[in-house]
Design an enzyme around this catalytic site. Structure first.
Site, PDB file in Angstrom:
ATOM      1  N   GLY A  12       9.355  -0.671   1.374  1.00 42.18           N
ATOM      2  CA  GLY A  12       8.466  -0.538   2.530  1.00 42.18           C
ATOM      3  C   GLY A  12       9.193   0.134   3.686  1.00 42.18           C
ATOM      4  N   GLY A  15      12.953  -0.828   3.605  1.00 44.11           N
ATOM      5  CA  GLY A  15      13.540  -0.277   2.381  1.00 44.11           C
ATOM      6  C   GLY A  15      13.750   1.234   2.483  1.00 44.11           C
ATOM      7  N   ASP A  34       9.935  -1.493  -6.256  1.00 41.50           N
ATOM      8  CA  ASP A  34       8.799  -2.056  -5.513  1.00 41.50           C
ATOM      9  C   ASP A  34       7.690  -2.339  -6.508  1.00 41.50           C
ATOM     10  OD1 ASP A  34       8.040  -1.914  -2.223  1.00 41.50           O
ATOM     11  OD2 ASP A  34       6.342  -2.133  -3.592  1.00 41.50           O
ATOM     12  N   HIS A 176      17.238 -17.502  12.586  1.00 42.76           N
ATOM     13  CA  HIS A 176      16.580 -16.300  13.085  1.00 42.76           C
ATOM     14  C   HIS A 176      15.205 -16.737  13.570  1.00 42.76           C
ATOM     15  CE1 HIS A 176      15.503 -12.188  13.518  1.00 42.76           C
ATOM     16  NE2 HIS A 176      14.675 -12.150  12.503  1.00 42.76           N
TER      17      HIS A 176
HETATM   18  O1  TXD Z   1      15.883  -9.930  10.891  1.00 42.27           O
HETATM   19  C1  TXD Z   1      15.247  -9.942   9.877  1.00 42.27           C
HETATM   20  N1  TXD Z   1      15.684 -10.600   8.817  1.00 42.27           N
HETATM   21  C2  TXD Z   1      13.966  -9.209   9.785  1.00 42.27           C
HETATM   22  C3  TXD Z   1      13.099  -9.494   8.677  1.00 42.27           C
HETATM   23  C4  TXD Z   1      13.610  -8.230  10.736  1.00 42.27           C
HETATM   24  C5  TXD Z   1      12.455  -7.497  10.565  1.00 42.27           C
HETATM   25  C6  TXD Z   1      11.560  -7.678   9.428  1.00 42.27           C
HETATM   26  N2  TXD Z   1      11.909  -8.753   8.577  1.00 42.27           N
HETATM   27  C7  TXD Z   1      11.174  -9.001   7.331  1.00 42.27           C
HETATM   28  O2  TXD Z   1      11.577  -8.032   6.350  1.00 42.27           O
HETATM   29  C8  TXD Z   1       9.671  -8.846   7.376  1.00 42.27           C
HETATM   30  O3  TXD Z   1       9.073  -9.980   7.949  1.00 42.27           O
HETATM   31  C9  TXD Z   1       9.371  -8.703   5.903  1.00 42.27           C
HETATM   32  O4  TXD Z   1       9.360  -9.994   5.279  1.00 42.27           O
HETATM   33  C10 TXD Z   1      10.563  -7.924   5.348  1.00 42.27           C
HETATM   34  C11 TXD Z   1      10.293  -6.475   5.006  1.00 42.27           C
HETATM   35  O5  TXD Z   1       9.829  -5.785   6.139  1.00 42.27           O
HETATM   36  P1  TXD Z   1       9.181  -4.317   6.015  1.00 42.27           P
HETATM   37  O6  TXD Z   1       8.816  -3.895   7.382  1.00 42.27           O
HETATM   38  O7  TXD Z   1      10.036  -3.447   5.178  1.00 42.27           O
HETATM   39  O8  TXD Z   1       7.847  -4.675   5.203  1.00 42.27           O
HETATM   40  P2  TXD Z   1       6.925  -3.707   4.331  1.00 42.27           P
HETATM   41  O9  TXD Z   1       6.924  -2.325   4.880  1.00 42.27           O
HETATM   42  O10 TXD Z   1       5.627  -4.411   4.161  1.00 42.27           O
HETATM   43  O11 TXD Z   1       7.667  -3.650   2.911  1.00 42.27           O
HETATM   44  C12 TXD Z   1       7.702  -4.720   2.038  1.00 42.27           C
HETATM   45  C13 TXD Z   1       7.613  -4.145   0.657  1.00 42.27           C
HETATM   46  C14 TXD Z   1       6.292  -3.463   0.336  1.00 42.27           C
HETATM   47  O12 TXD Z   1       6.511  -2.122  -0.065  1.00 42.27           O
HETATM   48  C15 TXD Z   1       5.700  -4.292  -0.821  1.00 42.27           C
HETATM   49  O13 TXD Z   1       4.985  -3.507  -1.777  1.00 42.27           O
HETATM   50  C16 TXD Z   1       6.967  -4.859  -1.428  1.00 42.27           C
HETATM   51  O14 TXD Z   1       7.788  -5.196  -0.320  1.00 42.27           O
HETATM   52  N3  TXD Z   1       6.772  -6.034  -2.268  1.00 42.27           N
HETATM   53  C17 TXD Z   1       7.515  -6.255  -3.352  1.00 42.27           C
HETATM   54  N4  TXD Z   1       8.525  -5.540  -3.899  1.00 42.27           N
HETATM   55  C18 TXD Z   1       9.079  -6.018  -5.012  1.00 42.27           C
HETATM   56  N5  TXD Z   1       8.704  -7.173  -5.596  1.00 42.27           N
HETATM   57  C19 TXD Z   1       7.700  -7.920  -5.078  1.00 42.27           C
HETATM   58  N6  TXD Z   1       7.331  -9.077  -5.656  1.00 42.27           N
HETATM   59  C20 TXD Z   1       7.068  -7.465  -3.906  1.00 42.27           C
HETATM   60  N7  TXD Z   1       6.061  -7.937  -3.133  1.00 42.27           N
HETATM   61  C21 TXD Z   1       5.884  -7.052  -2.133  1.00 42.27           C
END
Ligand code: TXD
Length: 317
Positions: A12, A15, A34, A176
């Site tokens: 996402g 990533g 993904d 956090h």
């Molecule tokens: O400080 C911190 N730790 C954080 C955490 C700061 C900012 C954001 N933080 C968290 O990171 C946020 O609350 C999310 O839980 C994650 C990922 O954030 P992002 O902005 O990258 O989210 P996206 O763009 O929605 O991307 C998540 C991707 C998306 O492409 C989905 O299709 C995929 O995860 N996804 C999966 N991939 C693999 N396997 C499974 N099961 C899966 N489920 C969803």
């Protein structure tokens, strides 16, 4: 020396930014995974097509087959659902605990020797779910939050003092989220502690208190502005600092969610503390003496983390 291999689980916003930074810094080859394999493959190809312009060599692939991550040196996990407006990090627990349990299975099967950085929220709970489900050694599993929180704190302090961000160090402890504990007396400008700077008339206690509050709410401030999704540039940069310290055995001292086994009076929880990251993973937990006020804030933060863990245990066992 063969190139290092870095697996990104979740392609996402974070990533994709991670993959781009890994290319620009030539940290290694990238495999993106993904559930939407096309998105992972598309981003990998798009970023690789920028490599001749920017002058980096990094092979990047993407898909939804776990076997592609085999033999990775580092795994960075962002898989899950981001926080939407009005949703707290804690609301995410139900959705993301299940995702992390699946990812843990994939990593355990294909690259059990990797150094794993978990980013998915709610962070402190998700990193413990990952470690328990994967069975990887606790020193090879860390959560990214403190580097981001302290980076936000450093920026706001640098703006307040009118100095370079490079000369500001900041210290944050705890979970956090809203219970994060910024340690003002260990935060400095070129070695001068912030309380001394207040005495020198560079700022006031009220302004520093407001900066601490803004830092603790830093994620929410961005969620509100973006309206869809959460911060991704600074979170990605923060995780890269951690991965780089491992890959290059830099032994940087970084605040990370690390497994505590008695340090700070906590046993069996992942909480944000300063650690040394080198080729062995988390090589050392830095344990400082807290004053009564700091200890109380830290305990409150740990209690919030515990609550989340109990909630996620109910969901994924
Ligand atoms: O400080 C911190 N730790 C954080 C955490 C700061 C900012 C954001 N933080 C968290 O990171 C946020 O609350 C999310 O839980 C994650 C990922 O954030 P992002 O902005 O990258 O989210 P996206 O763009 O929605 O991307 C998540 C991707 C998306 O492409 C989905 O299709 C995929 O995860 N996804 C999966 N991939 C693999 N396997 C499974 N099961 C899966 N489920 C969803």
């Amino acid at each position: 020396m063969a190139r290092k291999k870095i697996a990104l689980i979740g392609a996402g916003n974070i990533g994709g930014t991670l993959a781009h930074l890994i290319g620009l810094k030539e940290l290694g080859d990238v495999v993106m995974f993904d559930v939407f394999g096309g998105v992972a493959a598309g981003k990998a190809l798009d970023i690789m097509q920028s490599s001749p312009v920017d002058g980096f060599d990094s092979h990047m692939t993407g898909g939804s087959d776990y076997s592609a991550i085999a033999g990775s040196d580092v795994v960075i996990i962002t898989a899950g659902f981001p926080r939407m407006p009005g949703m707290s990090r804690d609301d995410l627990v139900a959705k993301n605990a299940g995702v992390i349990a699946t990812v843990a299975e994939g990593v355990k099967t294909h690259c059990p020797d990797a150094f794993v950085i978990v980013i998915t929220n709610p962070l402190d709970a998700m990193v413990l779910v990952f470690q328990e489900k994967s069975g990887l050694p606790p020193e090879k599993v860390v959560g990214m939050a403190g580097v981001l929180d302290s980076s936000r704190f450093r920026l706001f302090l640098a703006q307040e003092f009118g100095v370079s961000v490079e000369d500001v160090t900041a210290f944050v402890l705890g979970g956090h989220g809203d219970t994060m504990v910024p340690l003002v007396r260990y935060s400095t400008v070129a070695g001068i502690p912030v309380p001394d700077l207040i005495k020198m008339g560079w700022s006031t206690q009220e302004k520093i208190d407001a900066i601490c509050t803004r830092t603790a709410n830093g994620g929410g401030e961005i969620v509100k502005l973006l309206e869809r999704g959460s911060a991704f540039y600074a979170p990605a940069a923060s995780a890269i600092a951690m991965a780089e310290s491992f890959l290059k055995d830099k032994k940087r001292v970084l605040p990370c969610a690390a497994y505590l086994s008695g340090q700070y009076g906590i046993d069996g929880l992942y909480v944000g503390v300063p650690v040394v990251i080198g080729a062995g993973g988390v090589e050392r937990v830095v344990e400082i003496a807290l004053n009564a006020e700091e200890q109380a804030a830290f305990d409150k933060s740990c209690a919030a983390v515990k609550e989340l863990i109990e909630a996620s245990r109910k969901l994924v066992g």
